[in-house]
Motif scaffolding. Structure first.
Motif, PDB file in Angstrom:
ATOM      1  N   LEU A  47       0.836  -1.201   0.000  1.00 10.02           N
ATOM      2  CA  LEU A  47       0.000   0.000   0.000  1.00 10.02           C
ATOM      3  C   LEU A  47       0.875   1.258   0.000  1.00 10.02           C
ATOM      4  O   LEU A  47       0.569   2.251  -0.660  1.00 10.02           O
ATOM      5  CB  LEU A  47      -0.938   0.001   1.211  1.00 10.02           C
ATOM      6  CG  LEU A  47      -2.015  -1.096   1.229  1.00 10.02           C
ATOM      7  CD1 LEU A  47      -2.760  -1.103   2.554  1.00 10.02           C
ATOM      8  CD2 LEU A  47      -2.995  -0.905   0.089  1.00 10.02           C
ATOM      9  N   TYR A 119      -4.474   3.430   1.739  1.00  6.82           N
ATOM     10  CA  TYR A 119      -3.432   3.049   2.691  1.00  6.82           C
ATOM     11  C   TYR A 119      -4.016   2.926   4.099  1.00  6.82           C
ATOM     12  O   TYR A 119      -3.622   2.063   4.880  1.00  6.82           O
ATOM     13  CB  TYR A 119      -2.309   4.089   2.667  1.00  6.82           C
ATOM     14  CG  TYR A 119      -1.177   3.790   3.622  1.00  6.82           C
ATOM     15  CD1 TYR A 119      -0.213   2.827   3.307  1.00  6.82           C
ATOM     16  CD2 TYR A 119      -1.071   4.442   4.846  1.00  6.82           C
ATOM     17  CE1 TYR A 119       0.818   2.542   4.173  1.00  6.82           C
ATOM     18  CE2 TYR A 119      -0.042   4.159   5.726  1.00  6.82           C
ATOM     19  CZ  TYR A 119       0.904   3.208   5.379  1.00  6.82           C
ATOM     20  OH  TYR A 119       1.927   2.912   6.255  1.00  6.82           O
ATOM     21  N   LEU A 122      -8.350   0.307   3.362  1.00  8.71           N
ATOM     22  CA  LEU A 122      -8.366  -0.614   2.225  1.00  8.71           C
ATOM     23  C   LEU A 122      -9.716  -1.319   2.160  1.00  8.71           C
ATOM     24  O   LEU A 122     -10.186  -1.850   3.171  1.00  8.71           O
ATOM     25  CB  LEU A 122      -7.242  -1.648   2.374  1.00  8.71           C
ATOM     26  CG  LEU A 122      -7.084  -2.629   1.209  1.00  8.71           C
ATOM     27  CD1 LEU A 122      -6.548  -1.916  -0.017  1.00  8.71           C
ATOM     28  CD2 LEU A 122      -6.155  -3.776   1.603  1.00  8.71           C
ATOM     29  N   PRO A 128      -4.071  -7.170  -1.267  1.00  7.91           N
ATOM     30  CA  PRO A 128      -3.752  -5.755  -1.509  1.00  7.91           C
ATOM     31  C   PRO A 128      -2.800  -5.558  -2.685  1.00  7.91           C
ATOM     32  O   PRO A 128      -2.835  -4.534  -3.350  1.00  7.91           O
ATOM     33  CB  PRO A 128      -3.098  -5.315  -0.192  1.00  7.91           C
ATOM     34  CG  PRO A 128      -3.582  -6.268   0.827  1.00  7.91           C
ATOM     35  CD  PRO A 128      -3.769  -7.573   0.118  1.00  7.91           C
ATOM     36  N   ILE A 132      -3.563  -2.754  -5.589  1.00  6.14           N
ATOM     37  CA  ILE A 132      -2.671  -1.655  -5.957  1.00  6.14           C
ATOM     38  C   ILE A 132      -2.237  -1.781  -7.418  1.00  6.14           C
ATOM     39  O   ILE A 132      -2.179  -0.787  -8.164  1.00  6.14           O
ATOM     40  CB  ILE A 132      -1.440  -1.619  -5.027  1.00  6.14           C
ATOM     41  CG1 ILE A 132      -1.858  -1.188  -3.618  1.00  6.14           C
ATOM     42  CG2 ILE A 132      -0.371  -0.691  -5.570  1.00  6.14           C
ATOM     43  CD1 ILE A 132      -2.472   0.199  -3.531  1.00  6.14           C
TER      44      ILE A 132
END
Length: 550
Positions: A47, A119, A122, A128, A132
């Motif tokens: 993140l 960040y 989420l 994650p 991203i």
């Protein structure tokens, strides 16, 4: 005039970096992190990687804007032009002017703010890393759409954003996410197939896919019948992405199901790709074809304005069980209707208004989706009746800063003078009052009157939303059950106080303020100083409509 004198080669590098860096960042996000950067929490590390990459792209975009020659915004700057597929005449041709630079900055800013917000918050879903990577691919495709100057490259960039947005909705979305994602992808892909045929027709008939050369030629190398067919084919693909009524039906479901950052990027950035295509491709390259379809485009636009507003009023009324995210999605149909109306006038005033409304919509609606996402996080629902009920939001009392910012975004959206939403709508209506030569003045003045009526409807539903969500609809104290008197947000950090008093919600958090303040500040800045945008777009629009002549 440039704020800082930057050499052309550095400007070229900056634009290429802005387009390519998110793609490289997406690949890096999927790879295992180096031992020194892994940290204690790999999820937080990726993140942080997203914030770093989008931040670097935003800084590069700001430096590019600082080095941009503001005395000549109609001239393509930071250009790169190298052969890519010689057999088809396809070139890697990049460049920016006063039309594309604001959209480039808007995209870089919104993506960075979404990465920053994610960040700390989420959305629930798979890895994650994948989240991203998809956001970065989405950013790269959008930035490329606004930077490329080759028709086939434009098409590739235009399509590049579909897959990441599909997965963001389908894997990180809420209820009905799979159905909404499928509808989104099917509508946009079908529109894109037709659009590709139109782009190929222009390229093959004119002998080039170079958008600058085609704009300078101003349709002189294409017969009227070819232009009409090309505008119809390309226009359908662009209208789906805009979205224009009646090709809009994928939008409410996609917005309602998408995670907060997905909704922000969809409304703030992806919808702009369609209207940008109308301005960059159809207006200068096929002017005769656009003149043929302009009255129909304007008619669909004003129907969309009124339809979107009436749909919002229906959702906002008491007992309708309207979803606040869905309401804002329908408001986008109305706002983008103003953009299409401005383009349909084919006048500098109308097109400048359309481009201004594009940026204003990205700032204001992006902020609205951030706020609604925060309210949904706190309450576990975006249902208007629940939020407005006796145990509902009443944000002015329970989270006053959140309530005040929601009210600010709502009045900005309805076009209050002094805020960004006002200028775009006003200029498009002015453009409709006196459309380009060859267009029916009575028809466009009728469209102007209908559009002006739509602004009244917009004010009506936005004020209803503010009244219901920010003030609440409290029942008399004696009618409340003990449970009603100590409401518990479904997912929020609110804490009930003594029985009978409203519960307090967590007001705007520090990370939320960091993500939202730039949007609010720019909404005020663009509203009070519209020349900051119009000074960039107007010379470029004048040149575009004059067939490449300044």
């Amino acid at each position: 005039m440039t704020v800082i004198d930057i050499s052309p080669s550095v400007m070229q590098f900056l634009l290429a970096f802005i387009v390519v860096a998110p793609l490289l960042g997406a690949v890096a996000a999927l790879l295992p992190a180096p031992p020194g950067l892994r940290g204690k929490n790999p999820d937080q590390a990726v993140l942080r990687h997203g914030v770093t990459v989008t931040g670097a792209v935003l800084i590069a975009a700001i430096v590019l804007a600082v080095g941009f020659d503001h005395d000549h915004p109609a001239t393509m700057q930071a250009t790169t032009d190298i052969s890519w597929i010689p057999a088809l005449g396809v070139r890697i041709h990049l460049g920016i002017d006063g039309i594309s630079l604001p959209l480039l900055l808007l995209t870089a800013l919104l993506t960075f703010l979404c990465a920053l917000y994610s960040y700390f918050k989420l959305p629930a879903g798979p890895s994650p890393k994948a989240f991203i990577a998809l956001v970065l691919v989405l950013e790269s495709g959008t930035l490329a759409t606004f930077a490329v100057l080759d028709l086939l490259l434009f098409f590739l960039a235009f399509e590049m954003v579909l897959i990441p947005m599909y997965f963001l909705i389908a894997r990180w979305g809420g209820d009905q996410r799979r159905a909404a994602a499928w509808k989104f992808i099917l509508y946009t892909l079908l529109g894109s197939v037709v659009m590709l045929l139109g782009l190929l027709l222009i390229g093959l008939k004119s002998g080039t896919f170079d958008m600058v050369a085609l704009a300078t030629d101003n349709g002189r190398g294409l017969t009227t019948s070819v232009q009409v067919i090309a505008v119809l084919a390309i226009g359908i693909g662009l209208a789906v992405k805009t979205p224009m009524w009646p090709l809009h039906s994928w939008l409410p479901g996609a917005h309602t199901a998408a995670p907060t950052v997905g909704s922000v990027l969809l409304a703030g950035v992806l919808l702009k790709m369609g209207t940008y295509g109308f301005v960059r491709i159809l207006l200068p390259i096929a002017p005769d074809g656009m003149r043929t379809f302009a009255p129909y485009l304007a008619a669909f636009a004003v129907v969309g304005i009124v339809y979107g507003s009436l749909a919002c009023l229906a959702l906002a009324r008491n007992g309708a069980k309207g979803d606040l995210k869905r309401l804002i999605a329908y408001s986008s149909v109305g706002h983008m209707g103003f953009v299409l109306l401005g383009i349909a006038t084919m006048t500098p005033t109308g097109v400048n208004g359309a481009l201004f409304a594009n940026i204003a919509h990205g700032l204001i609606t992006g902020l609205l989706f951030f706020l609604v996402g925060a309210i949904k996080d706190r309450y576990g629902t975006a249902d208007l009746d629940t939020l407005a009920g006796a145990t509902g939001a009443a944000l002015y009392g329970r989270a006053p800063r959140l309530g005040a910012l929601l009210a600010f975004a709502a009045v900005a959206s309805l076009g209050l003078p002094g805020l960004a939403g006002f200028w775009g709508e006003m200029l498009t209506l002015f453009g409709a009052y006196s459309p380009a030569e060859g267009l029916s003045r009575p028809a466009f003045r009728t469209f102007m009157a209908i559009g002006a009526f739509g602004t009244l409807l917009t004010a009506a539903y936005m004020l209803i939303v503010v009244r219901r969500v920010c003030m609440g609809e409290h029942a008399p104290h004696s009618q409340l059950s003990p449970d009603d008197r100590t409401p518990q947000p479904a997912d929020g950090p609110g804490r009930p106080t003594a029985a009978g008093s409203p519960s307090q919600l967590a007001d705007i958090q520090t990370y939320e303020a960091a993500a939202w303040t730039p949007l609010a500040a720019l909404t005020v800045l663009a509203g009070l100083w519209p020349a900051i945008l119009l000074g960039l777009t107007d010379p470029a629009v004048q040149k575009l409509l004059a067939g490449g002549k300044s």
